[in-house]
Design a protein around this motif. Structure first.
Motif, PDB file in Angstrom:
ATOM      1  N   ASP A  26       0.813  -1.225   0.000  1.00 54.14           N
ATOM      2  CA  ASP A  26       0.000   0.000   0.000  1.00 54.14           C
ATOM      3  C   ASP A  26       0.842   1.269   0.000  1.00 54.14           C
ATOM      4  OD1 ASP A  26       0.969  -0.081   2.554  1.00 54.14           O
ATOM      5  OD2 ASP A  26      -0.980  -0.205   3.551  1.00 54.14           O
ATOM      6  N   GLU A  27       2.172   1.136   0.079  1.00 56.67           N
ATOM      7  CA  GLU A  27       3.052   2.285  -0.077  1.00 56.67           C
ATOM      8  C   GLU A  27       3.770   2.275  -1.421  1.00 56.67           C
ATOM      9  OE1 GLU A  27       3.305   4.923   1.605  1.00 56.67           O
ATOM     10  OE2 GLU A  27       1.989   4.348   3.258  1.00 56.67           O
ATOM     11  N   VAL A  28       3.318   1.371  -2.301  1.00 57.27           N
ATOM     12  CA  VAL A  28       3.907   1.276  -3.644  1.00 57.27           C
ATOM     13  C   VAL A  28       2.881   1.603  -4.715  1.00 57.27           C
ATOM     14  CG1 VAL A  28       4.997  -0.250  -5.344  1.00 57.27           C
ATOM     15  CG2 VAL A  28       5.615  -0.435  -2.932  1.00 57.27           C
ATOM     16  N   SER A  29       1.674   1.018  -4.572  1.00 58.95           N
ATOM     17  CA  SER A  29       0.666   1.129  -5.628  1.00 58.95           C
ATOM     18  C   SER A  29      -0.621   1.757  -5.101  1.00 58.95           C
ATOM     19  CB  SER A  29       0.366  -0.258  -6.208  1.00 58.95           C
ATOM     20  OG  SER A  29      -0.702  -0.205  -7.116  1.00 58.95           O
ATOM     21  N   PHE A  30      -1.289   2.525  -5.969  1.00 58.83           N
ATOM     22  CA  PHE A  30      -2.592   3.095  -5.641  1.00 58.83           C
ATOM     23  C   PHE A  30      -3.717   2.145  -6.038  1.00 58.83           C
ATOM     24  CE2 PHE A  30       0.264   6.695  -6.240  1.00 58.83           C
ATOM     25  CZ  PHE A  30       0.044   7.388  -5.061  1.00 58.83           C
ATOM     26  N   LYS A  71       5.168   5.745  -2.715  1.00 62.38           N
ATOM     27  CA  LYS A  71       4.066   6.665  -3.001  1.00 62.38           C
ATOM     28  C   LYS A  71       4.446   8.111  -2.682  1.00 62.38           C
ATOM     29  CE  LYS A  71      -0.189   3.948  -2.429  1.00 62.38           C
ATOM     30  NZ  LYS A  71      -1.387   3.795  -1.578  1.00 62.38           N
ATOM     31  N   GLU A  72       5.145   8.300  -1.553  1.00 68.82           N
ATOM     32  CA  GLU A  72       5.484   9.658  -1.150  1.00 68.82           C
ATOM     33  C   GLU A  72       6.470  10.305  -2.116  1.00 68.82           C
ATOM     34  OE1 GLU A  72       3.979  11.408   1.157  1.00 68.82           O
ATOM     35  OE2 GLU A  72       2.693   9.666   1.374  1.00 68.82           O
ATOM     36  N   VAL A  73       7.330   9.491  -2.712  1.00 70.34           N
ATOM     37  CA  VAL A  73       8.238  10.016  -3.740  1.00 70.34           C
ATOM     38  C   VAL A  73       7.429  10.438  -4.960  1.00 70.34           C
ATOM     39  CG1 VAL A  73      10.168   9.471  -5.275  1.00 70.34           C
ATOM     40  CG2 VAL A  73      10.155   8.592  -2.936  1.00 70.34           C
ATOM     41  N   GLN A  74       6.483   9.569  -5.341  1.00 72.38           N
ATOM     42  CA  GLN A  74       5.624   9.873  -6.486  1.00 72.38           C
ATOM     43  C   GLN A  74       4.750  11.098  -6.209  1.00 72.38           C
ATOM     44  OE1 GLN A  74       3.452   6.248  -7.052  1.00 72.38           O
ATOM     45  NE2 GLN A  74       5.075   5.274  -8.230  1.00 72.38           N
ATOM     46  N   ARG A  75       4.299  11.214  -4.954  1.00 68.77           N
ATOM     47  CA  ARG A  75       3.437  12.341  -4.599  1.00 68.77           C
ATOM     48  C   ARG A  75       4.165  13.677  -4.798  1.00 68.77           C
ATOM     49  NH1 ARG A  75      -0.748  11.963  -0.929  1.00 68.77           N
ATOM     50  NH2 ARG A  75       0.253  10.195   0.079  1.00 68.77           N
ATOM     51  N   GLU A  76       5.408  13.728  -4.384  1.00 74.13           N
ATOM     52  CA  GLU A  76       6.182  14.958  -4.545  1.00 74.13           C
ATOM     53  C   GLU A  76       6.356  15.308  -6.018  1.00 74.13           C
ATOM     54  OE1 GLU A  76       9.840  15.128  -2.484  1.00 74.13           O
ATOM     55  OE2 GLU A  76       8.975  14.731  -0.518  1.00 74.13           O
ATOM     56  N   ALA A  77       6.719  14.274  -6.809  1.00 77.37           N
ATOM     57  CA  ALA A  77       6.946  14.521  -8.240  1.00 77.37           C
ATOM     58  C   ALA A  77       5.650  14.891  -8.949  1.00 77.37           C
ATOM     59  CB  ALA A  77       7.568  13.290  -8.881  1.00 77.37           C
ATOM     60  N   SER A  78       4.540  14.234  -8.566  1.00 84.39           N
ATOM     61  CA  SER A  78       3.270  14.463  -9.260  1.00 84.39           C
ATOM     62  C   SER A  78       2.664  15.823  -8.934  1.00 84.39           C
ATOM     63  CB  SER A  78       2.264  13.358  -8.908  1.00 84.39           C
ATOM     64  OG  SER A  78       2.001  13.330  -7.514  1.00 84.39           O
ATOM     65  N   LYS A  79       3.045  16.417  -7.822  1.00 80.09           N
ATOM     66  CA  LYS A  79       2.553  17.762  -7.493  1.00 80.09           C
ATOM     67  C   LYS A  79       2.976  18.744  -8.583  1.00 80.09           C
ATOM     68  CE  LYS A  79       2.815  21.415  -4.027  1.00 80.09           C
ATOM     69  NZ  LYS A  79       3.361  21.818  -2.716  1.00 80.09           N
ATOM     70  N   ASP A  80       4.216  18.609  -9.022  1.00 83.48           N
ATOM     71  CA  ASP A  80       4.697  19.476 -10.105  1.00 83.48           C
ATOM     72  C   ASP A  80       3.935  19.199 -11.400  1.00 83.48           C
ATOM     73  OD1 ASP A  80       6.527  20.608  -8.398  1.00 83.48           O
ATOM     74  OD2 ASP A  80       8.143  19.232  -8.938  1.00 83.48           O
ATOM     75  N   GLU A  81       3.582  17.925 -11.630  1.00 85.14           N
ATOM     76  CA  GLU A  81       2.819  17.573 -12.833  1.00 85.14           C
ATOM     77  C   GLU A  81       1.444  18.240 -12.813  1.00 85.14           C
ATOM     78  OE1 GLU A  81       2.554  13.361 -13.412  1.00 85.14           O
ATOM     79  OE2 GLU A  81       4.633  13.035 -12.802  1.00 85.14           O
ATOM     80  N   VAL A 106     -14.755  12.452  -5.415  1.00 85.01           N
ATOM     81  CA  VAL A 106     -13.381  12.519  -4.909  1.00 85.01           C
ATOM     82  C   VAL A 106     -12.547  11.534  -5.719  1.00 85.01           C
ATOM     83  CG1 VAL A 106     -11.843  12.095  -2.969  1.00 85.01           C
ATOM     84  CG2 VAL A 106     -14.044  13.209  -2.589  1.00 85.01           C
ATOM     85  N   ALA A 107     -11.510  12.054  -6.371  1.00 84.86           N
ATOM     86  CA  ALA A 107     -10.637  11.221  -7.198  1.00 84.86           C
ATOM     87  C   ALA A 107      -9.193  11.413  -6.739  1.00 84.86           C
ATOM     88  CB  ALA A 107     -10.786  11.575  -8.676  1.00 84.86           C
ATOM     89  N   PHE A 108      -8.304  10.499  -7.176  1.00 82.11           N
ATOM     90  CA  PHE A 108      -6.893  10.587  -6.794  1.00 82.11           C
ATOM     91  C   PHE A 108      -5.997  10.453  -8.013  1.00 82.11           C
ATOM     92  CE2 PHE A 108      -8.763   9.791  -2.723  1.00 82.11           C
ATOM     93  CZ  PHE A 108      -7.911  10.418  -1.818  1.00 82.11           C
ATOM     94  N   TYR A 109      -4.920  11.239  -7.982  1.00 80.72           N
ATOM     95  CA  TYR A 109      -3.876  11.139  -9.008  1.00 80.72           C
ATOM     96  C   TYR A 109      -2.529  11.037  -8.302  1.00 80.72           C
ATOM     97  CZ  TYR A 109      -0.671  12.381 -12.774  1.00 80.72           C
ATOM     98  OH  TYR A 109       0.371  12.383 -13.677  1.00 80.72           O
ATOM     99  N   LYS A 110      -1.921   9.848  -8.333  1.00 81.40           N
ATOM    100  CA  LYS A 110      -0.611   9.608  -7.713  1.00 81.40           C
ATOM    101  C   LYS A 110      -0.552  10.132  -6.287  1.00 81.40           C
ATOM    102  CE  LYS A 110       1.945   9.499 -12.064  1.00 81.40           C
ATOM    103  NZ  LYS A 110       3.068  10.066 -12.867  1.00 81.40           N
ATOM    104  N   GLY A 111      -1.601   9.811  -5.521  1.00 82.93           N
ATOM    105  CA  GLY A 111      -1.627  10.187  -4.113  1.00 82.93           C
ATOM    106  C   GLY A 111      -2.251  11.517  -3.802  1.00 82.93           C
ATOM    107  N   HIS A 112      -2.543  12.333  -4.797  1.00 81.05           N
ATOM    108  CA  HIS A 112      -3.144  13.641  -4.567  1.00 81.05           C
ATOM    109  C   HIS A 112      -4.662  13.563  -4.677  1.00 81.05           C
ATOM    110  CE1 HIS A 112       0.502  16.112  -4.384  1.00 81.05           C
ATOM    111  NE2 HIS A 112       1.003  15.254  -5.259  1.00 81.05           N
TER     112      HIS A 112
END
Length: 434
Positions: free
Chosen positions: A130-134, A170-180, A204-210
């Motif tokens: 659960d810390e790798v995939s959504f 996920k947290e790494v992806q979350r940081e990167a996806s914020k810029d996206e 309510v939807a999610f994109y890479k943790g956001h």
């Protein structure tokens, strides 16, 4: 040896000479140099050896530095994929802190959890599914393999009963996806978001943790009554708002924006191609009491209740439902005002055709009482064909009003007195069969 001694002793000797020259600036150079040379020759061998030792040691140290620096630079410049584990450990050998992004390799793996050998850390890391995939249905063994390199963020240090660092990809992806997300804010570009739940006022939807909120008015071009139909779906949305709030980012998305743009482009093309008498397949988009709106390649046309069938129907929903695909004929078009009139019954056979052959005079047939008037009752022989039984033909007895002897919905026998295809009239008699 004497030359080396003289060179090594130049600095102190020159300092003394300089000082002396400062006092007696008018002394000749030759007179000053003579005592210096004599003093240098007077140095004992013991002192020379001592000076030599002090000079050699720094030189040796300096030579060592000159050799090692290029080697260190070569290691630093070498790509990480070519480094040995020892070189990687040396490169990243520094204290591990919370929130740090760290690299490692998968050394143990199952469907739910992986153990990661971390570079530059004294303990291994633990990485849960659960810390790798959504995607809750995914398996970790489908996402990575033994030996894979992993980049993850440390979200917990080892504790007393657990010697592992707890990691999160996920947290790494979350940081990167914020810029996206910020990169597409207010633009026509879309991102795929998975809808998690329907809440009051939207989705309510999610994109890479956001977390992304989609207002109900931005879910579709038309109003949507049941938002739950989108739960679990992946939909394309535009980012229309993004606001920083207490360390997090509030994001608002719209599915309607890009759908409306696509619909407008499709509509323009369709209006150019539509003509009267064309037959098209359309989708029932909305139902009203007076008809149904049918979408034909992005253009909505009105199918009036009188054009649904030849027979009488109480309301469109008794025959159609939203989502039905139906064949319709264009019976009217106003491209300037964007109005389109459609008909389903125009594609059906006219029930009045050859009416005299289907219902010859003096034939006895069954009919359904459908409505009353002051002068009689209308009896449906088939959908689209209603015959009139005049009040004088309802009974041998005197009848004040049709409802005294008949009831709406009754199935009764009647005699055909006259059928007229041209005028679309059929005269009936109830009392003729009593």
């Amino acid at each position: 040896m004497n030359d080396e001694m003289r060179i090594d002793e130049n600095t102190p000797v020159l300092e003394e000479t300089t000082n002396e020259a400062a006092v007696t600036q008018t002394a000749p150079v030759e007179e000053t140099a003579a005592p210096v040379a004599e003093e240098a020759e007077a140095v004992t061998e013991e002192v020379a050896e001592l000076i030599a030792e002090e000079v050699v040691e720094p030189v040796a140290e300096e030579a060592t530095v000159e050799v090692s620096e290029p080697v260190a630079e070569a290691v630093a410049e070498k790509p990480e994929e070519e480094m040995t584990m020892e070189e990687l450990m040396q490169k990243y050998d520094h204290p591990v802190r919370m929130g740090q992004i760290i690299k490692g390799k998968v050394i143990q793996l199952d469907d739910k959890e992986a153990i990661i050998a971390l570079i530059g850390a004294g303990n291994d890391g633990k990485l849960a599914l659960d810390e790798v995939s959504f995607d809750d249905s995914a398996k970790l063994t489908d996402l990575m393999s033994i030996g894979d390199e992993v980049e993850a963020k440390i979200i917990r240090r080892p504790i007393e009963n657990d010697s592992f660092y707890i990691l999160s990809v996920k947290e790494v992806q979350r940081e990167a996806s914020k810029d996206e997300l910020l990169a597409v804010l207010g633009k026509d570009e879309t991102i795929p978001a998975r809808v998690k739940e329907a809440v009051k006022g939207g989705l309510v939807a999610f994109y890479k943790g956001h977390r992304i909120f989609i207002p109900a008015s931005h879910v579709d071009v038309n109003s949507v009554r049941d938002l739950k139909q989108f739960v679990g779906q992946e939909i394309d949305i535009n980012v229309i708002e993004a606001e920083e709030r207490r360390g997090s980012t509030r994001i608002v998305g719209s599915r309607k924006k890009h759908m409306l743009k696509e619909k407008q482009a499709l509509e323009g093309k369709t209006w150019e191609e539509l003509e009267v008498d064309q037959v098209h397949e359309g989708r029932v988009e909305r139902l009203t009491d007076f008809g149904a709106f049918i979408s034909i390649n992005g253009v909505d046309g009105l199918l009036h209740i009188s054009e649904i069938t030849h027979g009488k129907i109480p309301k469109p929903s008794s025959v159609l439902k939203v989502g039905d695909m139906v064949q319709v004929k264009i019976i009217g078009i106003d491209k300037e005002n964007k109005k389109l009139s459609l008909s389903m019954k125009a594609l059906q056979e006219d029930p009045w055709k050859n009416i005299s052959e289907k219902y010859p005079n003096e034939s006895i047939v069954l009919g359904k009482v459908v409505r009353f008037t002051d002068f009689g009752a209308f009896i449906e022989l088939e959908p689209g064909v209603d015959g009139l039984a005049h009040i004088s033909q309802l009974s041998h007895a005197r009848v004040e009003k049709p409802s005294d002897v008949l009831t709406i919905g009754d199935i009764i026998k009647v005699m055909v007195l006259d059928s007229n295809e041209k005028d679309k009239k059929v005269s009936l008699s109830v009392k003729a069969v009593e």
